[in-house]
Design a protein around this motif. Sequence first.
Motif, PDB file in Angstrom:
ATOM      1  N   PRO A 116      16.198 -10.711 -41.535  1.00  0.00           N
ATOM      2  CA  PRO A 116      15.737 -11.089 -40.196  1.00  0.00           C
ATOM      3  C   PRO A 116      14.682 -12.183 -40.260  1.00  0.00           C
ATOM      4  CG  PRO A 116      14.689  -9.058 -40.887  1.00  0.00           C
ATOM      5  CD  PRO A 116      15.718  -9.378 -41.932  1.00  0.00           C
ATOM      6  N   LEU A 163      20.466  -6.420 -38.634  1.00  0.00           N
ATOM      7  CA  LEU A 163      20.517  -7.793 -39.107  1.00  0.00           C
ATOM      8  C   LEU A 163      19.900  -7.867 -40.494  1.00  0.00           C
ATOM      9  CD1 LEU A 163      21.121 -10.791 -38.247  1.00  0.00           C
ATOM     10  CD2 LEU A 163      18.702 -10.914 -37.604  1.00  0.00           C
ATOM     11  N   MET A 186      23.073 -10.035 -33.448  1.00  0.00           N
ATOM     12  CA  MET A 186      22.926  -8.840 -34.260  1.00  0.00           C
ATOM     13  C   MET A 186      24.223  -8.034 -34.207  1.00  0.00           C
ATOM     14  SD  MET A 186      19.009  -7.620 -33.379  1.00  0.00           S
ATOM     15  CE  MET A 186      18.837  -6.662 -34.909  1.00  0.00           C
TER      16      MET A 186
END
Length: 250
Positions: A207, A204, A194
């Motif tokens: 995800p 992020l 991340m």
Amino acid sequence: MGFAAKSYCSLLCMLVLLITISYSRGSYVSSRATYYGSPDNLGTPTGACGYGEFGRRVNGANVAGVSMLYMNGSGCGACYQVRCKIPKLCSDDGVKVVVTDYEEGDMTDFILSTRAYARLAVPNAASKMFHFGVVDIEYQRISCRYPGYNLKVKVHEYSKFPGYLAVVVLYQAGVYDIIAVEVWQEDDLKWKCMRRAFGTVWDLPSPPSGPLTFRAQVSDSGSTKWVQMTDVIPSEWKAGVVYDTPIQLS
């Protein structure tokens, strides 16, 4: 040709670790401190660490903004014992503060909340302390302690389900700095790095789906370890919600 995500994450960890070692705990360091005004004597919900309301009230609102000790955000959440050096006015112990913001002052390492600044003084002498504005201090890194609290992971308000996720780790005890965060990518069976968006906010795009497992790389005076938080965020996560974990760093 750019770095692969994993290589970039490893390089970033090494750079932050070198900075962290430079500011590891030890003897008291001489510096200066001042305070920022607040009508309720609490911290600010808009601090550069990204803690939000948590940054206003954590540690009894004895919080501080720092400059060099901010360390690109890895210094967020660190605890320091700060005591001033004015004879007969300053208390022996001073105050324990938690770093929740980035602030620059007049050759100061700490910009304290009003409540924390008042606690530098002996009882019934806080009003005299405020007349000085800036005071000479000494400080030392100490262990953070949150009795009854495990690590918590907050889904930051900037998050937008399901396409963008940003998280903040709360209640990090001990003397650990979080220098990297990764999320488990079940489809590829690998950890995905991340990005530190700002302060202690890690984000992020796109995800993974399903309950999310994270691991954080933490540093303590030069040594590092990974701490895993399994299935801490559910599949249908929501922005602004805080999720508990069964672990703590200390």
